[in-house]
Design a protein around this motif. Structure first.
Motif, PDB file in Angstrom:
ATOM      1  N   ILE A   1       0.843  -1.195   0.000  1.00  0.00           N
ATOM      2  CA  ILE A   1       0.000   0.000   0.000  1.00  0.00           C
ATOM      3  C   ILE A   1       0.876   1.243   0.000  1.00  0.00           C
TER       4      ILE A   1
ATOM      5  N   ASN B   1      -3.718   7.350   1.671  1.00  0.00           N
ATOM      6  CA  ASN B   1      -3.896   6.116   2.431  1.00  0.00           C
ATOM      7  C   ASN B   1      -3.194   6.209   3.789  1.00  0.00           C
TER       8      ASN B   1
ATOM      9  N   TYR C   1      -4.961   6.157   7.487  1.00  0.00           N
ATOM     10  CA  TYR C   1      -4.505   5.137   8.438  1.00  0.00           C
ATOM     11  C   TYR C   1      -4.035   5.794   9.735  1.00  0.00           C
TER      12      TYR C   1
ATOM     13  N   ARG D   1     -12.213   4.421   2.373  1.00  0.00           N
ATOM     14  CA  ARG D   1     -10.805   4.267   1.978  1.00  0.00           C
ATOM     15  C   ARG D   1     -10.052   3.432   3.015  1.00  0.00           C
TER      16      ARG D   1
ATOM     17  N   HIS E   1     -10.757  -0.128   2.599  1.00  0.00           N
ATOM     18  CA  HIS E   1      -9.985  -0.671   1.474  1.00  0.00           C
ATOM     19  C   HIS E   1      -8.551  -0.979   1.911  1.00  0.00           C
ATOM     20  N   VAL E   2      -7.941  -0.062   2.677  1.00  0.00           N
ATOM     21  CA  VAL E   2      -6.564  -0.253   3.153  1.00  0.00           C
ATOM     22  C   VAL E   2      -6.475  -1.488   4.039  1.00  0.00           C
TER      23      VAL E   2
END
Length: 330
Positions: free
Chosen positions: A238, A243, A247, A263, A266-267
């Protein structure tokens, strides 16, 4: 200097005169005696040098850098001078319980597959010892899950089997001016594939004072911790600042809007899928994306995003209940 010590206690000190004596004497008064005490004076300009010069204990080896090199370089110097089978970390403002080395060595001797281990610690609020415990995860699997987001060890509580790190030229990365320990644990676990553990007992008084919680220190700590998390995400394939930003918000409990939640899902989903082939984390354990705050709509997002696959049926039911309660309170 003691000949053939089984343990090397390594400490770096920079202008730490205020608490240094208490810290040093807590090591010298240990119930375990077969150790050397390597103290690196990192260019201190206060009374640190004078205090160290007063000790004539043959177990102490004092190394003077002459100028300030920083914690990472100083610890690497101390470790290069360490002769013991085990290396134990100690900070110049913390206080070890008298049985600390005894318990750590006994644990490592009884668990030869463990490469490094830490312990719990009591909080030491400047001058006041408390019974409040700084808790860290115990098992190897939980430690490996914790390192995805934050350091899973109390740095000055750790013991390391020297043989396990013999091939690593510089244990600490001098480029990290803060979060040196987080960087180290992540590399030892994911690159060197070493096996960690934490002991249930508190063996240290871990001092918390104004400097350690100041805004400037926290800002630097977050900056270097973010560099570690960027590397973690890269291990799972990733990339991208967006992202990483999402996170990081997830880690620090920041507010995540619906798009950010998707998002993040998805990560975490990609991390989960990659982990199924790389086995970086033997047992997946990570908290929910905070879809629950969107109530019933959040439940739909939870399943549409595929985030539900990351959790057991019981945890999915817990999430649904939390979401419904959140919807009821809106």
């Amino acid at each position: 200097m003691r000949k053939n010590p089984k343990v090397s206690v390594v400490m770096s000190v920079y202008n730490g005169a205020e608490f240094l004596r208490e810290s040093v004497e807590s090591i010298l008064s240990q119930t375990y005696t077969n150790f050397e005490f390597v103290i690196v004076n990192d260019g201190s300009t206060d009374q640190t040098s004078k205090i160290l010069s007063e000790y004539e204990d043959r177990r102490i080896l004092c190394i003077d850098n002459g100028k300030n090199l920083g914690l990472a370089k100083s610890l690497n110097i101390g470790i290069r001078h360490a002769n013991g089978k085990y290396i134990i970390r100690m900070d110049s403002d913390d206080v070890a319980l008298k049985e600390r080395i005894d318990v750590l060595v006994d644990f490592m001797e009884k668990n030869p597959t463990i490469d490094f281990a830490g312990s719990q610690a009591f909080y030491l609020e400047k001058y006041n010892k408390t019974k409040n415990v700084f808790k860290v995860p115990l098992t190897s699997n939980k430690i490996k899950s914790k390192v995805l987001t934050n350091p899973p060890f109390i740095h000055p509580s750790v013991i390391i089997r020297k043989e396990s790190i013999r091939s690593i030229e510089n244990l600490y990365d001098p480029r990290f001016l803060n979060a040196q320990d987080y960087d180290l644990w992540e590399r030892l676990i994911f690159e060197n594939r070493l096996k960690p553990a934490n002991i249930k007992l508190p063996l240290l008084y871990y001092r918390v004072h104004e400097l350690s919680i100041s805004n400037s220190v926290n800002s630097k700590q977050r900056y270097f911790a973010t560099k570690v998390r960027r590397r973690i995400l890269k291990r799972f394939g990733i990339s991208g600042n967006i992202n990483l930003e999402v996170y990081n918000k997830f880690v620090y409990g920041g507010d995540l809007q619906r798009y950010s939640c998707m998002r993040l899902a998805h990560v975490l989903g990609q991390m989960y899928n990659v982990n199924r082939t790389k086995f970086l984390i033997p047992v997946w354990s990570i908290k929910h994306v905070p879809f629950y705050k969107y109530g019933i709509w959040g439940i739909k997002l939870f399943y549409v995003s595929g985030n539900n696959r990351l959790f057991s049926v019981f945890k999915q039911l817990t999430f649904i209940l939390k979401s419904l309660l959140s919807f009821r309170c809106q």
